[in-house]
Write a protein that holds these residues in place. Sequence first.
Motif, mmCIF file in Angstrom:
data_model
loop_
_atom_site.group_PDB
_atom_site.id
_atom_site.type_symbol
_atom_site.label_atom_id
_atom_site.label_comp_id
_atom_site.label_asym_id
_atom_site.label_seq_id
_atom_site.Cartn_x
_atom_site.Cartn_y
_atom_site.Cartn_z
ATOM 1 N N PHE A 179 4.481 -2.448 -1.881
ATOM 2 C CA PHE A 179 5.805 -2.975 -1.550
ATOM 3 C C PHE A 179 5.679 -3.620 -0.176
ATOM 4 O O PHE A 179 5.478 -2.934 0.821
ATOM 5 C CB PHE A 179 6.835 -1.845 -1.564
ATOM 6 N N THR A 180 5.797 -4.939 -0.139
ATOM 7 C CA THR A 180 5.451 -5.671 1.074
ATOM 8 C C THR A 180 6.498 -5.604 2.166
ATOM 9 O O THR A 180 6.204 -5.896 3.319
ATOM 10 C CB THR A 180 5.206 -7.161 0.768
ATOM 11 N N SER A 181 7.745 -5.243 1.812
ATOM 12 C CA SER A 181 8.862 -5.442 2.725
ATOM 13 C C SER A 181 8.815 -6.892 3.202
ATOM 14 O O SER A 181 8.455 -7.787 2.443
ATOM 15 C CB SER A 181 8.830 -4.451 3.882
ATOM 16 N N MET B 216 5.693 -2.717 8.511
ATOM 17 C CA MET B 216 4.753 -2.001 7.650
ATOM 18 C C MET B 216 5.054 -2.302 6.186
ATOM 19 O O MET B 216 6.194 -2.566 5.816
ATOM 20 C CB MET B 216 4.850 -0.490 7.868
ATOM 21 N N SER B 217 4.011 -2.258 5.370
ATOM 22 C CA SER B 217 4.144 -2.314 3.918
ATOM 23 C C SER B 217 3.807 -0.937 3.357
ATOM 24 O O SER B 217 3.248 -0.088 4.061
ATOM 25 C CB SER B 217 3.215 -3.381 3.337
ATOM 26 N N LEU B 218 4.165 -0.728 2.113
ATOM 27 C CA LEU B 218 4.013 0.586 1.484
ATOM 28 C C LEU B 218 3.040 0.499 0.309
ATOM 29 O O LEU B 218 3.129 -0.406 -0.517
ATOM 30 C CB LEU B 218 5.372 1.075 0.976
ATOM 31 N N ARG B 219 2.128 1.459 0.245
ATOM 32 C CA ARG B 219 1.209 1.578 -0.898
ATOM 33 C C ARG B 219 1.464 2.909 -1.593
ATOM 34 O O ARG B 219 1.495 3.962 -0.957
ATOM 35 C CB ARG B 219 -0.244 1.498 -0.428
ATOM 36 N N VAL B 220 1.659 2.842 -2.902
ATOM 37 C CA VAL B 220 1.835 4.044 -3.712
ATOM 38 C C VAL B 220 0.828 3.992 -4.854
ATOM 39 O O VAL B 220 0.782 3.012 -5.608
ATOM 40 C CB VAL B 220 3.265 4.156 -4.276
ATOM 41 N N ASP B 221 0.021 5.036 -4.983
ATOM 42 C CA ASP B 221 -0.973 5.136 -6.056
ATOM 43 C C ASP B 221 -0.437 6.081 -7.121
ATOM 44 O O ASP B 221 -0.381 7.304 -6.917
ATOM 45 C CB ASP B 221 -2.307 5.646 -5.511
#
Length: 268
Positions: free
Chosen positions: A202-204, A188-193
């Motif tokens: 954040f792609t990992s 999984m990658s992470l999205r922060v708004d």
Amino acid sequence: MTAPSKVHLLRTGTMECDQTWLLLKPGATITDRSNPAKQAVWTTCPTHAVLIEHPEGRILWDTGVPQDWETRWAPTGLQEFFPVQEGTSYLQDSLAALELTPDDIDVLVLSHLHFDHAANAKLFDNGKTRIIVNRAEHEGALGIDGPFKGAHLKVDYEGIDYELVSGDAEIAPGVSVIETPGHTWGTMSLRVDLPESGTKIFTSDAVYLGESWGPPAVGAAIVWDSVRWLESVEKLRRIAEETGAEVVFGHDPDQAAKLSFAPTGYYR
């Protein structure tokens, strides 16, 4: 609607490795006939975690490498391919610099269960912290034969009571995971708004390096399914273009040198 108030990038250990693990690029790691004896490129491979301060609690993304890496990895041989640099900062050091311990984390989200991302997961298995992982990753990683396979070490992650998610999912308002398989079953990658600096992705290990991003995307040696990996990179690219996001890659030493890390740096 609540939103993240602050994001800290945490140093969680810097490894060294043959760049071929991270990049299969002609002229960089793939030789031509004029240079068949080209020496392997030995590079640094930084790891990081993301700490999100949110009105609903503290959310941590990934945990980096373990302090006992040399002995823990010895049965696998990984310590010979990915030695950790002396003097590196581990997750515990970075949390302590912010006057925090694992008990202060409300939610831990693991991008996947590899040895350099989930190694410290058991520090948070305290009956209080929610520990979230992708369902396909959980099934794959717990289903391997023997104590390890590739970069999955069961000692890192077995025995934890996980909360499982599938697909793209919101963790808290303004914080979501993007399902980006290919590197592993359920990466999984992470999205922060963020209210001031906008969207960050954040792609990992869905994308290791800026050189991998393309277009076209450039592959790597550690990929479980190359087609699904490519689809995931293009999915991230679409989201980044739609949102104007800053994309932070999983192990890019050049990019890491330009980012703001805790305890002095943060993003709002």
